[in-house]
Design a protein around this motif. Structure first.
Motif, short mmCIF file in Angstrom:
data_model
loop_
_atom_site.label_atom_id
_atom_site.label_comp_id
_atom_site.label_asym_id
_atom_site.label_seq_id
_atom_site.Cartn_x
_atom_site.Cartn_y
_atom_site.Cartn_z
N LEU A 250 0.83 -1.21 0.00
CA LEU A 250 0.00 0.00 0.00
C LEU A 250 0.87 1.26 0.00
CD1 LEU A 250 -2.97 0.76 -0.01
CD2 LEU A 250 -2.93 0.82 2.48
N LEU A 251 1.95 1.23 0.78
CA LEU A 251 2.85 2.39 0.84
C LEU A 251 3.66 2.57 -0.44
CD1 LEU A 251 4.04 2.12 4.54
CD2 LEU A 251 2.80 4.05 3.53
N ALA A 252 3.70 1.54 -1.26
CA ALA A 252 4.37 1.67 -2.57
C ALA A 252 3.50 2.49 -3.52
CB ALA A 252 4.63 0.29 -3.16
N GLN A 253 2.20 2.60 -3.20
CA GLN A 253 1.28 3.36 -4.04
C GLN A 253 0.86 4.69 -3.42
OE1 GLN A 253 0.40 2.62 -7.16
NE2 GLN A 253 -0.77 4.51 -7.30
N VAL A 254 0.76 4.73 -2.09
CA VAL A 254 0.33 5.94 -1.40
C VAL A 254 1.45 6.44 -0.48
CG1 VAL A 254 -1.44 6.99 0.08
CG2 VAL A 254 -2.05 5.06 -1.40
N PRO A 255 1.91 7.68 -0.67
CA PRO A 255 2.98 8.21 0.19
C PRO A 255 2.57 8.16 1.66
CG PRO A 255 2.57 9.69 -1.68
CD PRO A 255 1.46 8.67 -1.68
N ALA A 256 3.52 7.84 2.52
CA ALA A 256 3.23 7.72 3.95
C ALA A 256 2.58 8.97 4.51
CB ALA A 256 4.52 7.40 4.72
N GLU A 257 3.03 10.15 4.04
CA GLU A 257 2.48 11.40 4.58
C GLU A 257 1.03 11.63 4.13
OE1 GLU A 257 4.97 12.54 0.90
OE2 GLU A 257 5.07 11.12 2.57
N ASN A 258 0.55 10.87 3.14
CA ASN A 258 -0.83 11.00 2.68
C ASN A 258 -1.74 9.90 3.20
OD1 ASN A 258 0.12 13.13 1.23
ND2 ASN A 258 -0.29 12.28 -0.79
N LEU A 259 -1.15 8.89 3.84
CA LEU A 259 -1.92 7.74 4.32
C LEU A 259 -2.16 7.85 5.82
CD1 LEU A 259 -3.04 4.99 3.24
CD2 LEU A 259 -0.90 3.97 4.06
N PRO A 260 -3.43 7.72 6.27
CA PRO A 260 -3.71 7.80 7.71
C PRO A 260 -2.89 6.79 8.51
CG PRO A 260 -5.75 7.91 6.45
CD PRO A 260 -4.67 7.58 5.47
N THR A 261 -2.55 7.18 9.72
CA THR A 261 -1.69 6.34 10.57
C THR A 261 -2.27 4.95 10.78
OG1 THR A 261 -2.76 7.34 12.51
CG2 THR A 261 -0.64 8.27 11.81
N GLU A 262 -3.61 4.83 10.84
CA GLU A 262 -4.21 3.52 11.12
C GLU A 262 -3.92 2.51 10.01
OE1 GLU A 262 -8.51 3.03 10.90
OE2 GLU A 262 -8.67 5.09 10.16
N PHE A 263 -3.51 3.00 8.82
CA PHE A 263 -3.19 2.10 7.72
C PHE A 263 -1.68 2.00 7.47
CE2 PHE A 263 -7.47 3.83 6.58
CZ PHE A 263 -8.18 2.66 6.84
N GLY A 264 -0.91 2.50 8.43
CA GLY A 264 0.54 2.39 8.31
C GLY A 264 1.23 3.63 7.79
N GLY A 265 0.46 4.70 7.55
CA GLY A 265 1.03 5.95 7.08
C GLY A 265 1.40 6.84 8.24
#
Length: 319
Positions: A250-265
Motif C-alpha cells: 500500500l505504501l508503494a502506491q500511497v505516500p506515507a504522509e498522505n496515508l492515515p496512521t491507522e493504515f501504516g502511514g
C-alpha cells in the motif's frame, strides 16, 4: 492522436492521459475519434446538450468497448437516472449533517492523493452496522451522499488533482478495509452495497484506477480467484487483494504522509482524517469552484420556449 475538440470541451486542466492506453484522451485512433463524434451527433439529435464533452463520451465508449450503440444506451439511461434522482440539484444543495455520526459505523471518505496524483478513497466495510446507522440516517440519504461525493469527485476533486499533477487524472485509488467483515455481516449490508455498486458501474463509468482490498479475511483470496473469471481483465489488473500484511504494498502506491496512521502511514489530520477532506481540491493554488456551483445558463432554445409560453398565456382571453 487526440479527438477533435468540440464546443463542449471547455476544460481548465490537462487533458492528456499520462499513460498511452488505447482509447484514453490523447491516445485515441482516428476510428475512435470518429466514434466520439458519431456518439455526440446521435445524442444531440435526441436533444441532449450537457455532458457531451470528449472526456465524458470517451469514458462511456471505453465502458462499452467502443460500441457506439451500447455507449449511447448507457448514456441515455444515465441521463434518465440523473433526472429522476435529482443529481444536479443534489450537488448544489445536499448537506450530510449526520456524517460524523454515520462515520462511526461506516467511514467512507476521500483523503489526499496517491503517488500518481489521484484522489485516495477509503471505505471501512468491517465497521458497517446498518441497524445503528438507520437510527441516525436513511438508506436514501446514504445514497444521496454517495452520489454527491461522486459529483464532487468529477468536479472539483479530479480537476484539482490534474492541475497539480500536470496530467489528466480521471480515476481514484480506492482502499477498502475488510477488517471485521465476516460471513454473518454480509446479508445486512448486501442491499445497500448492491445499490451503491449499480450507481458506480452504470452512471460513473471508468472511475476506478486501483483498488486495494486490505485485511482480506481467510479464504477471501480463493473466492476472489473464482470471481476474477467473470470480470474484465482490465478490471482484474486494477484489483489487489491483500491480507493483514498489506502495508508495504500500500505504501508503494500511497505516500506515507498522505496515508492515515491507522493504515501504516504518518498522516494524522486535526479532527481526524475521516472528516478532513484534505487534498489538492482544498489547496488555493489548484482548486477552482466546481462548474455545477455556478447558476445554470439558460440556452437560447430554452429562452425561446419560455417566450413562446409567455406569448401563449398573453393570448389567452381574460376571465
Amino acid at each position: 492522436m487526440a479527438a477533435p475538440q468540440s464546443k463542449y470541451d471547455d476544460y481548465d486542466f490537462p487533458t492528456t492521459a499520462p499513460e498511452a492506453q488505447p482509447g484514453h484522451p490523447g491516445h485515441t485512433t482516428p476510428e475512435q475519434d470518429a466514434k466520439v463524434q458519431q456518439l455526440r451527433s446521435e445524442l444531440e439529435q435526441l436533444g441532449y446538450t450537457e455532458r457531451l464533452d470528449t472526456l465524458t463520451l470517451l469514458r462511456f465508449l471505453r465502458a462499452r468497448k467502443f460500441d457506439v450503440a451500447a455507449a449511447k444506451t448507457m448514456f441515455v439511461e444515465c441521463e434518465k437516472w440523473r433526472k429522476d434522482f435529482g443529481t444536479d440539484e443534489l450537488a448544489r444543495t445536499f448537506e450530510y449533517n449526520e456524517k460524523a455520526q454515520v462515520f462511526q459505523y461506516y467511514p467512507q471518505y476521500y483523503h489526499k492523493t496517491d503517488k500518481d496524483g489521484r484522489p485516495v478513497y477509503i471505505e471501512k466495510l468491517g465497521k458497517i452496522d446498518l441497524n445503528a446507522m438507520y437510527k441516525i440516517t436513511t438508506g436514501e440519504r446514504m445514497l444521496q451522499n454517495l452520489v454527491t461525493e461522486y459529483e464532487k469527485l468529477a468536479d472539483p476533486r479530479l480537476p484539482a488533482c490534474s492541475r497539480k499533477a500536470g496530467k489528466l487524472l480521471e480515476t481514484c485509488c480506492t482502499i477498502m478495509d475488510l477488517k471485521g467483515v465476516g460471513i454473518t455481516s454480509v446479508p445486512s449490508v448486501y442491499g445497500y452495497v448492491k445499490q451503491a455498486s449499480v450507481i458506480s458501474q452504470n452512471y460513473y463509468p471508468e472511475r476506478l484506477g486501483k483498488l486495494y482490498l486490505i485485511n482480506a479475511p481467510w479464504g477471501f483470496s480463493s473466492v476472489f480467484s473464482v470471481v476474477k473469471g467473470f470480470l474484465d481483465p482490465v478490471t482484474v489488473n486494477k484489483i489487489h487483494v491483500l491480507g493483514s500484511n498489506y502495508k508495504k504494498e500500500l505504501l508503494a502506491q500511497v505516500p506515507a504522509e498522505n496515508l492515515p496512521t491507522e493504515f501504516g502511514g504518518s498522516c494524522s489530520c486535526a479532527g481526524g482524517c475521516e472528516l478532513s477532506d484534505m487534498g489538492p481540491w482544498q489547496e488555493a493554488e489548484w482548486a477552482k469552484d466546481p462548474k455545477w456551483a455556478a447558476p445554470k445558463e439558460v440556452t437560447k432554445t430554452e429562452e425561446a420556449a419560455v417566450e413562446k409560453e409567455i406569448e401563449a398565456q398573453a393570448d389567452q382571453p381574460t376571465a
